[in-house]
Design an enzyme around this catalytic site. Structure first.
Site, short mmCIF file in Angstrom:
data_model
loop_
_atom_site.label_atom_id
_atom_site.label_comp_id
_atom_site.label_asym_id
_atom_site.label_seq_id
_atom_site.Cartn_x
_atom_site.Cartn_y
_atom_site.Cartn_z
N ASN A 1 -9.26 4.02 -5.96
CA ASN A 1 -8.36 2.85 -5.96
C ASN A 1 -8.31 2.15 -4.61
O ASN A 1 -8.24 0.93 -4.54
CB ASN A 1 -6.97 3.24 -6.43
CG ASN A 1 -6.33 4.32 -5.57
OD1 ASN A 1 -7.01 5.17 -5.00
ND2 ASN A 1 -5.02 4.29 -5.48
N GLU B 1 -2.91 14.75 -1.58
CA GLU B 1 -2.12 13.56 -1.88
C GLU B 1 -2.41 13.19 -3.33
O GLU B 1 -3.52 12.82 -3.68
CB GLU B 1 -2.49 12.42 -0.93
CG GLU B 1 -1.45 11.30 -0.88
CD GLU B 1 -1.61 10.27 -1.97
OE1 GLU B 1 -0.91 10.40 -3.01
OE2 GLU B 1 -2.43 9.38 -1.81
N CYS C 1 -1.05 4.51 -5.38
CA CYS C 1 -0.30 5.77 -5.51
C CYS C 1 1.16 5.58 -5.16
O CYS C 1 2.04 6.21 -5.76
CB CYS C 1 -0.93 6.86 -4.64
SG CYS C 1 -1.06 6.44 -2.89
#
Length: 479
Positions: free
Chosen positions: A125, A226, A260
């Site tokens: 992303n 993460e 995110c």
């Protein structure tokens, strides 16, 4: 373009060879002085800034995001690399720390030494900015890196390694890129046996993170993970609704919602909920998908978006903009939902699409309670005209980072650490904590003079040692 021939599938032997080569390069890199490393990294930073259009072209071609988003990603990347290069010596270099009264005769010194080779597994992303939060900081800390980019964006990883080699030719092997599907990342983490990496920095889904953690556990390789978020925006009754709506739409729809720490939930005090929804819809309706933001990069994500929207409506929610029909192609139109039950997937699971749920709450206390009820704990935002009240709410939230009267404000500030807890993972990148994440604390003491009573010698009479211990005990019992 670098994408056409960047589909090599590297296996375990390729990875071991890359790690071994990087380890050799890392020794000479670590042996350099901090000033030399800083100068080399700043050369790389300037080279990346000079090649921003080239990087943006590859990012846009592989991820589908618009060129203006890709260029912004490059800018964020060089800002963080600049900070890491300029601050590594201050944060990690040897410094004196307090010895305390008991050990006043000792000089206490602390420094952080490189770990060795860091294996970085990156996402699709933000294929440059996100992994560079580990790569740039790890190299600044004196480590070598083996980078496995997403199989959807391998060209970014190849270009990144090439740009480093060209900017810092004497240390070209310090950053190696290996490409391939998920199995390549698993092998780098140790699923197929030890590779020699000294730490793994992973960005991806919680499910994949668990598999990476299991692979790392076999060799006790530390892991920084993460794993995404389900970030909430809390809107008080006194908030500037225009500013809140503008930020919510950008945070929810930017990069097609594939962020995110993007906005997926909004909790607005009931007295302003309806008006806020209207302003959000007004702004979201004006967006042109394909121009304002690109398509969903991962084709299967379309099914997730459609399922979340359909289930939200089936559970009693209402679409005030868009709906299931909006997600017929990978370029999904904005979807704004309201009145969605808190146990619906659109509220509990990461959607990763241009969808936002805007639910009413009784007050900010309920907003905090609902925001913290999520299994994710990455970022959040608070909107109120009172900065003091906003800060008070921010301090109550359990997320790793909070912005007051903006969204994602922390992402562009390299001195702030970034990371979360729970399903959002563990460990921190960016900032001083991000540099220390790629270093091993090294403690040294230097005896300055003989103490009046040496408690580390059998030559000290026992009675004298006992009196000294008792004196110390009394002091600590009193103060």
């Amino acid at each position: 373009m670098t994408t056409g021939t960047d589909r090599a599938v590297h296996g375990i032997e390729d990875i071991r060879a890359a790690v071994a080569t990087a380890k050799d390069a890392g020794r000479s890199w670590a042996a350099l002085g901090a000033r030399e490393r800083r100068a080399a990294l700043l050369r790389w930073k300037r080279a990346m800034a000079g090649r921003a259009d080239e990087f943006a072209e590859v990012i846009a071609a592989e991820s589908g995001k618009p060129p203006h988003d890709a260029r912004a990603e490059v800018l964020l990347t060089v800002v963080h690399l600049d900070w890491a290069a300029r601050n590594a010596r201050r944060v990690l270099g040897r410094r004196r720390v307090s010895s305390g009264l008991l050990s006043v005769h000792q000089r206490a010194l602390l420094a952080y030494r490189p770990l060795g080779v860091i294996g970085v597994i990156g996402p699709w992303n933000y294929p440059l900015y996100t992994p560079m939060g580990s790569i740039g900081y790890a190299i600044a800390a004196g480590n070598a890196v083996v980078f496995k980019p997403s199989e959807l964006t391998p060209g970014v990883g190849v270009l990144l390694a090439r740009s480093f080699a060209e900017a810092v030719p004497g240390h070209a092997d310090l950053l190696r890129t290996v490409t391939g599907p998920a199995s390549t990342g698993a092998a780098l983490a140790g699923a197929d046996g030890p590779t020699g990496v000294d730490k793994i920095a992973f960005t991806g889904s919680p499910g994949t993170a668990r598999k990476v953690a299991a692979a790392c556990a076999a060799t006790l390789t530390p892991l920084l993970a993460e794993c995404g978020g389900k970030d909430a925006v809390l809107v008080a009754a006194d908030a500037d609704l225009d500013a809140a709506a503008d930020a919510i739409v950008w945070g929810a729809m930017g990069n097609a919602g594939q962020t995110c720490a993007g906005v997926e939930r909004v909790y607005a005090v009931a007295s302003v909920h309806e008006e806020l929804c209207a302003r959000i819809v007004l702004r979201a309706r004006a967006l042109a998908p394909g121009d304002a933001y690109g398509p969903l990069t991962l084709p299967s994500q379309l099914d997730v978006v459609r399922r979340h929207v359909e289930q939200a409506l089936a559970d009693g929610g209402r679409a005030v903009l868009g709906g299931p029909d909006t997600s017929q192609t990978r370029t999904v139109g904005p979807v704004v939902l309201t009145g969605v039950p808190e146990d619906s997937p659109a509220v509990t699971e990461e959607t990763f699409g241009p969808v936002v749920v805007v639910n009413p709450v009784r007050d900010m206390d309920e907003a905090v309670e609902r925001a913290d009820a999520s299994a994710y704990s990455l970022g959040a935002a608070v909107f109120t005209r009172s900065r003091a009240a906003g800060l008070a709410v921010a301090e109550r939230l359990g997320s790793g980072a909070v912005s007051v009267n903006s969204v994602l404000g922390f992402a562009a500030i390299p001195s702030l650490p970034f990371g979360g807890a729970g399903e959002s993972g563990y460990g921190r990148i960016h900032g001083e904590e991000g540099l220390r994440a790629f270093g091993a604390p090294h403690s040294v003491t230097v005896r300055r003079f003989a103490p009046a009573v040496d408690l580390t010698s059998f030559a000290t009479p026992r009675a004298r040692a006992a009196r000294a211990v008792e004196l110390g005990r009394k002091l600590h019992a009193r103060f």
